[in-house]
Motif scaffolding. Sequence first.
Motif, PDB file in Angstrom:
ATOM      1  N   MET A   1       0.842  -1.189   0.000  1.00  0.00           N
ATOM      2  CA  MET A   1       0.000   0.000   0.000  1.00  0.00           C
ATOM      3  C   MET A   1       0.878   1.239   0.000  1.00  0.00           C
ATOM      4  O   MET A   1       1.970   1.229   0.567  1.00  0.00           O
ATOM      5  CB  MET A   1      -0.913   0.016   1.227  1.00  0.00           C
ATOM      6  CG  MET A   1      -1.943  -1.091   1.264  1.00  0.00           C
ATOM      7  SD  MET A   1      -3.077  -0.872   2.656  1.00  0.00           S
ATOM      8  CE  MET A   1      -3.878   0.657   2.150  1.00  0.00           C
ATOM      9  N   GLU A  36      -1.540  -0.725  -3.964  1.00  0.00           N
ATOM     10  CA  GLU A  36      -2.830  -0.065  -3.790  1.00  0.00           C
ATOM     11  C   GLU A  36      -2.512   1.363  -3.361  1.00  0.00           C
ATOM     12  O   GLU A  36      -2.044   1.585  -2.238  1.00  0.00           O
ATOM     13  CB  GLU A  36      -3.656  -0.791  -2.724  1.00  0.00           C
ATOM     14  CG  GLU A  36      -5.032  -0.196  -2.496  1.00  0.00           C
ATOM     15  CD  GLU A  36      -5.796  -0.934  -1.416  1.00  0.00           C
ATOM     16  OE1 GLU A  36      -6.504  -0.269  -0.641  1.00  0.00           O
ATOM     17  OE2 GLU A  36      -5.659  -2.176  -1.341  1.00  0.00           O
ATOM     18  N   GLU A  58      -5.197   0.390   7.697  1.00  0.00           N
ATOM     19  CA  GLU A  58      -5.304  -0.461   6.519  1.00  0.00           C
ATOM     20  C   GLU A  58      -3.978  -1.115   6.150  1.00  0.00           C
ATOM     21  O   GLU A  58      -3.953  -2.244   5.653  1.00  0.00           O
ATOM     22  CB  GLU A  58      -5.836   0.355   5.334  1.00  0.00           C
ATOM     23  CG  GLU A  58      -7.278   0.806   5.528  1.00  0.00           C
ATOM     24  CD  GLU A  58      -7.780   1.686   4.396  1.00  0.00           C
ATOM     25  OE1 GLU A  58      -6.934   2.145   3.583  1.00  0.00           O
ATOM     26  OE2 GLU A  58      -9.000   1.927   4.326  1.00  0.00           O
ATOM     27  N   SER A  59      -2.876  -0.443   6.407  1.00  0.00           N
ATOM     28  CA  SER A  59      -1.569  -0.974   6.004  1.00  0.00           C
ATOM     29  C   SER A  59      -1.042  -2.039   6.964  1.00  0.00           C
ATOM     30  O   SER A  59       0.007  -2.639   6.706  1.00  0.00           O
ATOM     31  CB  SER A  59      -0.546   0.160   5.878  1.00  0.00           C
ATOM     32  OG  SER A  59      -0.275   0.753   7.124  1.00  0.00           O
ATOM     33  N   ALA A  62      -0.658  -5.088   5.022  1.00  0.00           N
ATOM     34  CA  ALA A  62       0.115  -4.980   3.783  1.00  0.00           C
ATOM     35  C   ALA A  62       1.526  -5.514   3.998  1.00  0.00           C
ATOM     36  O   ALA A  62       2.100  -5.368   5.078  1.00  0.00           O
ATOM     37  CB  ALA A  62       0.187  -3.521   3.333  1.00  0.00           C
TER      38      ALA A  62
END
Length: 467
Positions: A1, A36, A58-59, A62
Amino acid sequence: MALIVGIADYQNAPDLYNTTNDGKLISETLKKLDFEVSEHFDIGLDEFKDLLKRFEFESETADVALVYFAGHGIEVGGTNFLVPADADAASRQRVADTSVSLDDILAAVDKARQLRIVILDSCRNDPFASADGKDTLTLENASVRSSLAPPSPERGTLVAYAAEAGAIALDGAGDNSPFATALAQTLKTKDLEIGLAFRRVRDTVLKATGNAQEPHTYGSLSGQPYFLAGQSQEINGLESADRKNAWSRLEVDQEQVLQVAAREGDSRALKGLAYMRLNPEGDRFDPSQAAALLEKAAEDGDPEAMFELARMYERGIGVDQDVEKALTLFRKSADAGFADAINDLGFLHFQGGLGITRDPKKAIEFFGKAADLRHPEAMFNYAALIDDGIVDGKQPDDAAEYLYRALRSGNEEVLGQLSDNPDMFKVSTRRSLQRKLAERSFYTGTIDGQFGPQTQRGLRQAYGLSE
């Protein structure tokens, strides 16, 4: 990401020419590398902070988390700040108070599973240097004030500056700066190891600017190789030991760059060359030479090198077996915060070994320290010990928190155990974990400790698997 932020249109500072173009160039490059990408331009402080908070969450699942910022940056009181479009320029302190700190950026990438990179294309002239009559770092000719100070990122995170701290980054004559151009070209080079890629960026910018600008990196990536493009990307998915052995698959020209970096004292290069010589299937296999390379890195304070060298002394690989020296190195590595060493010391105290008398209480302390450093196995083991009720001051909610963190870190064993054998944990711990899943919108069912299909789905989503 990846999170891309470019600020060109400032409300209270001089506008910048290439920052938006540079951000778009890096964004397009990363998209082609299957990142992303979230890209944002000319944003204010509130939006910047919201983006970082969302990216931090969110990461976590990742493999790679990368933040690129192009815009004004300043240093105040030893802390670096990245200036949003609406920063208050009433005084230098007000600029800092209405900007995002580098620490905030580092926190946003901190929990990615393999690679954490922050790239600051913000070492331009400091427009706020005389706002309150106080100068920041100056060049030797004292005619231009610069912006950023050297950062102190945690181990495992790389911070790249477009120009060395205290120096100026150039916009260049074209639509993109020399740094952004070199970065975009280099990152997409197939089969180029990521650490060596940043050395190539430095060399390219030096050549393009007639040695007027030298990018610089701070911090250190882990000792495992990583590739963003080409067939070598398959290495990224290997287990830890195989990843280290994969250094021996580097092309000769990249090994030569590693050797140059090692002579300059680069600890990651020293470790990479050592791992090449510890691969029994490689044609460079030479444990004694590997030990010498690790010794050099360990002397320079690298805790991973200390840990690997300790294992060699423990087993007598490439060196004469020396249990006392092994234990000394394990302890030095642990004191420097290396989670693998701390976790191993936990097992040595739990089971006894290397002359250490069995001490379960001390072992639990080590497991807790390793778990707090997000060591995957330690988080699971520490959660199990808490669940067993043998960790003073810890409750089922604490056990659930460590299980949740282990899930987010990509610990397959935790996902497997919670999916196939959830009853190994008490109902109170399972309920707490359901609550934590619900708090992060991974679960909407009843908090009953029963791990049915809905809870199982939440566990997979927290781990990072999509349905």
